[in-house]
Design a protein around this motif. Structure first.
Motif, PDB file in Angstrom:
ATOM      1  N   ARG A 256       1.707  -2.978  -0.058  1.00  0.00           N
ATOM      2  CA  ARG A 256       1.296  -2.603   1.092  1.00  0.00           C
ATOM      3  C   ARG A 256       1.615  -3.453   2.112  1.00  0.00           C
ATOM      4  N   GLU A 257       1.841  -4.855   2.311  1.00  0.00           N
ATOM      5  CA  GLU A 257       2.067  -5.686   3.081  1.00  0.00           C
ATOM      6  C   GLU A 257       2.517  -6.956   2.419  1.00  0.00           C
ATOM      7  N   GLN A 265       7.271 -12.838   0.581  1.00  0.00           N
ATOM      8  CA  GLN A 265       8.269 -12.503   1.683  1.00  0.00           C
ATOM      9  C   GLN A 265       9.404 -13.458   1.888  1.00  0.00           C
ATOM     10  N   VAL A 272       7.988  -3.500   1.340  1.00  0.00           N
ATOM     11  CA  VAL A 272       6.920  -2.411   1.742  1.00  0.00           C
ATOM     12  C   VAL A 272       7.103  -1.318   0.772  1.00  0.00           C
ATOM     13  N   ILE A 661       0.510   3.399   7.674  1.00  0.00           N
ATOM     14  CA  ILE A 661       0.852   2.307   8.475  1.00  0.00           C
ATOM     15  C   ILE A 661       0.936   2.671   9.783  1.00  0.00           C
TER      16      ILE A 661
END
Length: 702
Positions: A256-257, A265, A272, A661
């Motif tokens: 989701r993030e 990351q 995502v 989103i």
């Protein structure tokens, strides 16, 4: 502050996996020995150490039974009246079950519940095979918490026919075609069925213990091992993992993030929308298929020890279900949840050719890394430390005033509330605490001088509780700043967390933790925030429902009372300018179209919330929508995304991830009229205090 959830409410909100199980009998769950022992140990602690002990007797037993049933079926749409009657026959036996370490009774109630869910959702799916006549004039009751239980299977069928018809009509009004509606609702109901089949014994025990503890006190709680871990994460704002926010979507755990600076990351290997199909431990551990597995279980598999390796079988976001997978390796690391930490911004406020710069500090919780502080780590995470840094930055940016935004801040660390108060008040008493024996302790901050001596505002709402109320009350009592918004939650009690494994010297981690109320807060002026909360100096409208949110919504809340004031000295004289602040506020909002729209929207939301029934007649519903559209058109713009915005009839997991989103971003970026007005009030305060030279004078109080 404690938030109360029902099983079914969570089912719909969490959006479980869509991989269908064949209709049948859900698994029969039974209590474990450790659970019965944990309940008994909890009862002993509650009986001995609670601030207001409640005996575990037949009277409490009935309350626990009723609370447990309500948590399972708050809308009275699953159980039949005959079920409730059979439960009532045993309603005075819960106390015996806890004392005898035999929890078969609450588990038997849950097993009936899961069977009823299976029956009702299977029936709902069958209804989708037929159409509905939306020309009929009939209504569906949306508020059923006090409704009679269905007397028969036929009555229950009719209730669910209307429920499914309502769901169908909502999607139809949003423009969906029948085939799409049928598919959407079939998946929705199947999702609920699937989650019912995935319940485990710990889920039932957690729900039962919530019913028990809240029957004793609204803020007493029980944490199983996973719940305790989540509580620790929320307080420390850190965890060891890969730094990804996960969500269940269509049977897959989906990214989701990505948390900035986290392993996921930084690796560049995840994006995502990517879906996790398998999880393996270490460089060569076996890959476990997790498609359709509960999200909380997958989260536990992905978290682990710092510097350890986790491998993920990933289906990329742009690949179909039959597309190529890839396996990636990530090294777990400590991830800081900065989005949940204090944040600052600057709002320029213009008035009569003068621009005031107001620094806004948004504080979501009074967090503190207890473990790191205990170990003596120099840079442990804490709310007051983060705010102190932000105040230094705001000083350098030459702000004229500071607004502390505590809306929906449910509290946290008491020591952080005290230290945060010291940043604005300096040295002195902040809050009084009375224990079960009547002993009063005055808790003080020892900061020699405030970090910020300029104008201050505190923005609160109904969701501001506990530590937020301590801070706001102290700012108010010291005359240090203006409190703005809605009356706060009204939680004026103190809780401590007991590790039941440590308390019983258990060598295993099996009993969980108990959070119990041990004392009550009092303001330095002698009053308490309990029940009444903090009354703002300047009131703003809100969107919450005081009937369901706030201490007064609990039937066993402690009453408001007063003790002797502490000896303290006011450090400001905001009271001298409050009449002018109120006059200027009223004049400003009268001519502010955004604020007036907010007032209209709040009134519309209140009206919708109190609406107990909705029409299932398409023409009538379209007429209602047309009236809303006409009202919005007359205002010439949409209303900040609060009320009246277009309803697509979908739940969050039923939209595409990009659409979800985008919708969340739109809500975040909508104009915050309350924050803007609160900033304007602080700007007025800065001007008035400057003109009158009213700030700080030290008047003695006893």
């Amino acid at each position: 502050m404690r938030l109360r959830y029902s099983f079914f409410g969570l089912l719909l909100a969490i959006a479980p996996a869509a991989y269908a199980l064949e209709p049948g009998t859900p698994p029969v769950l039974a209590p474990l020995d450790r659970q019965a022992q944990a309940a008994n140990i909890s009862a002993q602690f509650l009986g001995r150490y609670s601030y207001k002990p409640v005996p575990l007797d037949d009277a409490l037993s009935v309350k626990i039974m009723n609370s447990f049933i309500k948590s399972l079926d708050p809308d009275r749409s699953f159980f039949l009246k005959s079920d409730i009657d059979s439960f009532a026959a045993n309603s005075k036996k819960i106390d015996d079950a806890i004392e005898d370490e035999d929890l078969k009774l609450p588990f038997s109630i849950f097993n009936v519940y899961s069977q009823r869910v299976s029956e009702r959702l299977t029936y709902a799916r069958e209804l989708l095979k037929q159409g509905f006549d939306f020309t009929q004039r009939e209504e569906y009751s949306v508020l059923r918490d006090d409704a009679p239980w269905p007397q028969s299977q036929q009555e229950s069928n009719d209730l669910w026919r209307k429920r499914v018809k309502s769901d169908w009509l909502r999607l139809k009004l949003a423009g969906s075609q029948d085939a799409t509606i049928r598919e959407t609702l079939d998946k929705r109901y199947q999702n609920v069925l699937d989650r019912t089949y995935r319940y485990k014994s710990d889920d039932v025990f957690q729900s039962f213990m919530a019913a028990y503890t809240t029957s004793v006190d609204p803020h007493t709680d029980y944490f199983g091992a996973r719940a305790a871990a989540e509580f620790d994460i929320s307080m420390s704002l850190s965890l060891v993992g890969i730094g990804a926010v996960l969500q269940e979507r269509d049977g897959y755990t989906t990214i989701r993030e990505l948390v900035p600076g986290g392993p996921a990351q930084l690796s560049g290997k995840l994006a995502v929308g990517d879906r996790i199909a398998g999880v393996a431990q270490g460089e060569d551990g076996p890959m476990k298929d997790v498609v359709g597995t509960r999200l909380d279980e997958i989260v536990q598999m992905i978290r682990g020890a710092k510097d350890s390796v986790v491998r993920l079988d990933v289906l990329p976001a742009d690949t179909g279900e039959t597309g190529s997978h890839r396996v990636i390796s990530l090294v777990r690391d400590r991830v800081s949840l900065e989005k949940q930490a204090a944040q600052k911004s600057i709002i320029p406020v213009e008035d009569k050719g003068v621009t005031r710069r107001i620094g806004v500090i948004t504080l979501p919780a009074f967090y503190e890394d207890f473990e790191a502080r205990r170990k003596g780590e120099k840079n442990y995470k804490s709310a007051s430390r983060d705010v102190a840094k932000l105040l230094v930055e705001l000083k350098q940016e030459n702000v004229d005033g500071v607004l502390i935004d505590l809306r929906d801040n449910g509290g946290g660390s008491l020591s952080e509330a005290i230290e945060l108060t010291g940043l604005f008040v300096g040295k002195g008493p902040v809050v009084q605490q009375r224990d079960a024996k009547g002993k009063v302790e005055i808790l003080k901050d020892d900061q020699s001088a405030p970090a910020w001596a300029g104008p201050v505002g505190v923005l609160i709402n109904r969701g501001s509780a506990s530590a937020s109320e301590i801070f706001a009350a102290a700012i108010q009592d010291y005359g240090r700043g203006v409190v703005i918004g809605e009356p706060s939650f009204g939680k004026g009690t103190v809780q401590t967390v007991v590790d039941l494994d440590q308390a019983t010297r258990s060598s295993e981690s099996k009993y969980g933790e108990l959070k119990l109320t041990i004392a009550q807060f009092f303001r330095v002026d002698g009053g308490t925030t309990q029940l009444r909360g903090v009354t703002p100096d300047i009131s703003l409208p809100g969107l919450s429902d005081p009937k369901t949110l706030g201490e007064a919504s609990y039937d066993n809340a402690l009453p408001w009372t007063r003790i002797k004031p502490a000896k303290y000295a006011a450090v400001g004289n905001v009271a001298s300018v409050l009449p002018q602040l109120q006059t200027q506020h009223e004049a400003r909002i009268k001519d502010d179209p955004d604020f007036q729209r907010f007032i209209e929207d709040a009134a519309e939301l209140k009206q919708q919330r109190e609406k107990k029934v909705i029409s299932l007649n398409e023409a009538e519903r379209r007429a209602e929508l047309a009236a809303v559209a006409s009202r919005l058109k007359a205002r010439e713009q949409i209303n900040n995304g609060l009320v009246g915005s277009e309803d697509d009839g979908l739940q969050a997991n039923e939209r595409s991830l990009s659409a979800e989103i985008a919708l969340e971003d739109a809500r975040k970026n909508a104009k915050d009229v309350l924050k803007n007005e609160a900033s304007a009030i602080v700007a007025d305060q800065a001007t008035l205090l400057q003109d009158s030279n009213a700030q700080p004078g030290r008047a003695k109080r006893n």
